[in-house]
Design a protein around this motif. Structure first.
Motif, PDB file in Angstrom:
ATOM      1  N   ASN A 107      75.336 -25.979 114.847  1.00 54.29           N
ATOM      2  CA  ASN A 107      76.520 -26.476 114.471  1.00 54.29           C
ATOM      3  C   ASN A 107      77.617 -25.586 115.412  1.00 54.29           C
ATOM      4  O   ASN A 107      78.595 -25.537 115.281  1.00 54.29           O
ATOM      5  CB  ASN A 107      77.026 -26.143 113.016  1.00 54.29           C
ATOM      6  CG  ASN A 107      76.221 -26.981 112.191  1.00 54.29           C
ATOM      7  OD1 ASN A 107      75.919 -28.183 112.487  1.00 54.29           O
ATOM      8  ND2 ASN A 107      75.677 -26.811 111.199  1.00 54.29           N
ATOM      9  N   SER A 108      77.094 -24.564 116.222  1.00 55.77           N
ATOM     10  CA  SER A 108      77.918 -23.761 116.850  1.00 55.77           C
ATOM     11  C   SER A 108      78.839 -24.594 117.983  1.00 55.77           C
ATOM     12  O   SER A 108      77.946 -25.551 118.558  1.00 55.77           O
ATOM     13  CB  SER A 108      77.137 -22.366 117.644  1.00 55.77           C
ATOM     14  OG  SER A 108      76.080 -23.153 118.197  1.00 55.77           O
ATOM     15  N   ARG A 109      79.932 -24.000 118.432  1.00 52.84           N
ATOM     16  CA  ARG A 109      80.889 -25.110 119.374  1.00 52.84           C
ATOM     17  C   ARG A 109      81.023 -24.328 120.535  1.00 52.84           C
ATOM     18  O   ARG A 109      81.278 -23.066 120.514  1.00 52.84           O
ATOM     19  CB  ARG A 109      81.978 -25.215 118.574  1.00 52.84           C
ATOM     20  CG  ARG A 109      82.946 -25.956 119.370  1.00 52.84           C
ATOM     21  CD  ARG A 109      84.376 -26.298 118.506  1.00 52.84           C
ATOM     22  NE  ARG A 109      85.138 -26.987 119.268  1.00 52.84           N
ATOM     23  CZ  ARG A 109      85.250 -28.312 119.100  1.00 52.84           C
ATOM     24  NH1 ARG A 109      84.417 -28.707 118.359  1.00 52.84           N
ATOM     25  NH2 ARG A 109      86.077 -28.817 119.958  1.00 52.84           N
ATOM     26  N   TRP A 110      80.503 -24.741 121.735  1.00 49.69           N
ATOM     27  CA  TRP A 110      80.663 -24.163 122.992  1.00 49.69           C
ATOM     28  C   TRP A 110      82.272 -24.217 123.531  1.00 49.69           C
ATOM     29  O   TRP A 110      82.841 -25.476 123.215  1.00 49.69           O
ATOM     30  CB  TRP A 110      79.761 -24.832 124.075  1.00 49.69           C
ATOM     31  CG  TRP A 110      78.237 -24.810 123.594  1.00 49.69           C
ATOM     32  CD1 TRP A 110      77.469 -25.550 123.116  1.00 49.69           C
ATOM     33  CD2 TRP A 110      77.550 -23.617 124.000  1.00 49.69           C
ATOM     34  NE1 TRP A 110      76.173 -24.794 122.713  1.00 49.69           N
ATOM     35  CE2 TRP A 110      76.214 -23.591 123.738  1.00 49.69           C
ATOM     36  CE3 TRP A 110      77.783 -22.440 124.916  1.00 49.69           C
ATOM     37  CZ2 TRP A 110      75.246 -22.991 123.921  1.00 49.69           C
ATOM     38  CZ3 TRP A 110      77.014 -21.457 125.112  1.00 49.69           C
ATOM     39  CH2 TRP A 110      75.536 -21.494 124.745  1.00 49.69           C
ATOM     40  N   LEU A 111      82.636 -23.137 123.966  1.00 51.30           N
ATOM     41  CA  LEU A 111      84.061 -23.122 124.284  1.00 51.30           C
ATOM     42  C   LEU A 111      84.210 -22.551 125.728  1.00 51.30           C
ATOM     43  O   LEU A 111      83.788 -21.470 125.967  1.00 51.30           O
ATOM     44  CB  LEU A 111      84.825 -22.437 123.341  1.00 51.30           C
ATOM     45  CG  LEU A 111      85.026 -22.907 121.747  1.00 51.30           C
ATOM     46  CD1 LEU A 111      85.820 -21.990 121.183  1.00 51.30           C
ATOM     47  CD2 LEU A 111      85.819 -24.335 121.656  1.00 51.30           C
ATOM     48  N   PRO A 112      84.817 -23.163 126.561  1.00 45.05           N
ATOM     49  CA  PRO A 112      84.878 -22.705 127.827  1.00 45.05           C
ATOM     50  C   PRO A 112      86.121 -21.642 127.762  1.00 45.05           C
ATOM     51  O   PRO A 112      87.011 -21.379 126.727  1.00 45.05           O
ATOM     52  CB  PRO A 112      85.376 -23.521 128.676  1.00 45.05           C
ATOM     53  CG  PRO A 112      86.134 -24.782 127.479  1.00 45.05           C
ATOM     54  CD  PRO A 112      85.653 -24.623 126.260  1.00 45.05           C
ATOM     55  N   GLY A 113      86.626 -20.902 128.764  1.00 43.59           N
ATOM     56  CA  GLY A 113      87.888 -20.106 129.061  1.00 43.59           C
ATOM     57  C   GLY A 113      87.580 -18.630 128.443  1.00 43.59           C
ATOM     58  O   GLY A 113      88.637 -18.064 128.070  1.00 43.59           O
ATOM     59  N   ASN A 114      86.539 -18.083 128.289  1.00 41.31           N
ATOM     60  CA  ASN A 114      86.243 -16.835 127.777  1.00 41.31           C
ATOM     61  C   ASN A 114      85.837 -15.877 129.018  1.00 41.31           C
ATOM     62  O   ASN A 114      85.566 -16.174 129.812  1.00 41.31           O
ATOM     63  CB  ASN A 114      85.280 -17.087 126.867  1.00 41.31           C
ATOM     64  CG  ASN A 114      85.422 -17.833 125.686  1.00 41.31           C
ATOM     65  OD1 ASN A 114      86.211 -17.535 124.765  1.00 41.31           O
ATOM     66  ND2 ASN A 114      84.800 -18.996 125.667  1.00 41.31           N
ATOM     67  N   ARG A 115      86.437 -14.511 128.616  1.00 44.68           N
ATOM     68  CA  ARG A 115      86.137 -13.390 129.401  1.00 44.68           C
ATOM     69  C   ARG A 115      85.137 -12.731 128.393  1.00 44.68           C
ATOM     70  O   ARG A 115      85.642 -12.244 127.411  1.00 44.68           O
ATOM     71  CB  ARG A 115      87.387 -12.800 129.511  1.00 44.68           C
ATOM     72  CG  ARG A 115      87.133 -11.573 130.605  1.00 44.68           C
ATOM     73  CD  ARG A 115      88.345 -10.538 130.832  1.00 44.68           C
ATOM     74  NE  ARG A 115      88.080  -9.280 131.677  1.00 44.68           N
ATOM     75  CZ  ARG A 115      88.891  -8.568 131.803  1.00 44.68           C
ATOM     76  NH1 ARG A 115      90.209  -8.660 131.542  1.00 44.68           N
ATOM     77  NH2 ARG A 115      88.570  -7.284 132.647  1.00 44.68           N
ATOM     78  N   ILE A 116      83.851 -12.611 128.872  1.00 46.44           N
ATOM     79  CA  ILE A 116      83.125 -11.893 128.393  1.00 46.44           C
ATOM     80  C   ILE A 116      82.470 -10.481 128.926  1.00 46.44           C
ATOM     81  O   ILE A 116      82.117 -10.795 130.234  1.00 46.44           O
ATOM     82  CB  ILE A 116      81.814 -12.483 128.086  1.00 46.44           C
ATOM     83  CG1 ILE A 116      82.126 -13.847 127.617  1.00 46.44           C
ATOM     84  CG2 ILE A 116      80.619 -12.001 126.962  1.00 46.44           C
ATOM     85  CD1 ILE A 116      82.535 -14.139 125.928  1.00 46.44           C
ATOM     86  N   THR A 117      82.635  -9.427 128.602  1.00 46.16           N
ATOM     87  CA  THR A 117      82.384  -8.242 129.264  1.00 46.16           C
ATOM     88  C   THR A 117      81.240  -7.422 128.616  1.00 46.16           C
ATOM     89  O   THR A 117      81.237  -7.178 127.235  1.00 46.16           O
ATOM     90  CB  THR A 117      83.740  -7.123 129.070  1.00 46.16           C
ATOM     91  OG1 THR A 117      84.582  -7.760 129.810  1.00 46.16           O
ATOM     92  CG2 THR A 117      83.452  -5.929 129.911  1.00 46.16           C
TER      93      THR A 117
END
Length: 402
Positions: free
Chosen positions: A2-12
């Protein structure tokens, strides 16, 4: 899933307490609206007092501050630590307060194992790092090697909605789960037009509607792997299906590397993991033991395009009992960076486990022992879930002893 993939993130990527604590404490101290913090361990030591100061700063700024600790992992916080927080308006609660028998903590199972922070709905932190000095190198040979991520972008809204729902307790009813999921989807939709940046998902594990989500993400990535699987995990004793997926990947030509503990904080856990080595190595999986200090990591990289950092080990308690939370990332730059950091550990401080060649009698004994222990441990969570049907409690510190 059920997790939703989302674009536009900055992951450090943040490595160990040295990389994590300055970033998270600064973010908390500068909060103006809201701080949501969930952690398994919070100790009254150097690190805990730095967090204490940051939380008081946030409260002084006028932010609403919610802190949820696990009652077993954080059992002995003194009044001198908790009362200033309560006096400042910090809402401090404990998940399933610790119970003792002859001084020993007895309610170990079904713990709240999250390590999450959300600040002002703009920045989130997730991973495996607790608030204790044993995540700093100055602690000495027993200092833990671990990882976390800092998240900016649309995914923060999902993590915020999840943590806000946990204010009422992280073991909700089905109706509360529906409200939580709708809130997470609404927050995701607010910034749907953002298309650049890392694609990421927030994946949780609970004992209701999301019992297998984290394991299913792992298995999907392993089954789709074409070149390389790299997993660094502190407590590794997964189920048969995940082990089967790893063996099949190695047999079809994928390079599979597992980084396990070689200097464990709990020796019996390493001994259980070692029962799997022969089974894995025989299929072509390469097993490395990290020997510099205890490995506390819960990270993985597949084909330099999929990666995860979180609180979940690949063992019976994390996969079948505890409340867990991982961030899963589809981003080449992040995956490569995480892979390079793990490979640096492998090159400098790991030893490759060689496949033993025991006598026929000893080989038969090892096979029988491994079979019995493996299946006993795999069924252990099911037995415990049936025995422990009572829902866990969340209590406000100051109202009831935790």
């Amino acid at each position: 899933m059920n997790s939703r993939w989302l674009p536009g993130n900055r992951i450090t990527l943040l490595e160990n307490g040295e990389g994590y604590y300055p970033r998270v404490f600064e973010a908390i101290a500068q909060a103006r609206e809201e701080v949501l913090l969930e952690t398994f361990i919070l100790f009254d030591d150097k690190v805990g007092r730095q967090l204490h100061a940051a939380l008081l700063s946030a409260a002084a700024n006028g932010a609403t501050v919610h802190v949820l600790i696990d009652g077993w992992g954080s059992p002995d916080l003194p009044t001198s630590f908790t009362q200033p927080l309560l006096d400042a308006g910090v809402r401090l609660r404990a998940f399933e307060p610790v119970r003792r028998l002859f001084g020993a903590r007895v309610n170990l199972l079904r713990r709240m194992h999250h390590k999450l922070v959300v600040v002002d709905g703009e920045r989130a932190f997730a991973g495996g790092i607790n608030y204790s000095i044993d995540h700093l190198a100055e602690h000495g040979p027993q200092a833990k090697q671990d990882y976390a991520v800092e998240v900016e972008g649309p995914l923060v809204g999902q993590i915020q909605a999840f943590c806000r729902a946990n204010v009422e307790g992280p073991q909700p009813s089905r109706r509360t789960w529906l409200k939580r999921w709708r809130a997470m989807r609404e927050r995701a939709g607010e910034e749907r037009e953002v298309t650049d940046g890392a694609v990421a998902a927030f994946v949780m594990r609970d004992n209701h509607l999301h019992r297998n989500d984290i394991e299913r993400h792992y298995r999907a990535a392993i089954r789709s792997a074409q070149k390389r699987i790299l997993i660094a995990n502190a407590y590794f004793f997964p189920g048969y299906r995940l082990l089967r997926d790893l063996r099949r990947a190695a047999r079809r030509g994928v390079q599979v590397d597992l980084v396990m503990q070689g200097q464990p904080d709990m020796v019996w856990v390493m001994r259980a993991t070692e029962l799997l080595y022969r089974h894995l190595i025989r299929a072509g999986v390469r097993v490395h033991q990290y020997t510099e200090r205890p490995l506390h990591a819960k990270v993985a990289v597949v084909d330099d395009r999929w990666a995860t950092v979180g609180s979940s080990n690949l063992d019976p308690t994390s996969l079948s009992l505890n409340l867990e939370a991982n961030v899963v990332v589809r981003d080449e730059a992040f995956a490569i960076h995480l892979r390079e950091r793990i490979e640096a550990l492998m090159a400098a401080h790991c030893t490759l486990v060689e496949r033993p060649v025991p006598s026929k009698l000893r080989s038969a004994w090892i096979g029988v022992r491994s079979f019995v222990v493996f299946h006993a441990l795999r069924r252990f969570p099911i037995w415990m879930q049936r025995m422990a049907s009572k829902p866990p409690r969340v209590v406000a510190l100051g109202d009831e002893a935790a």
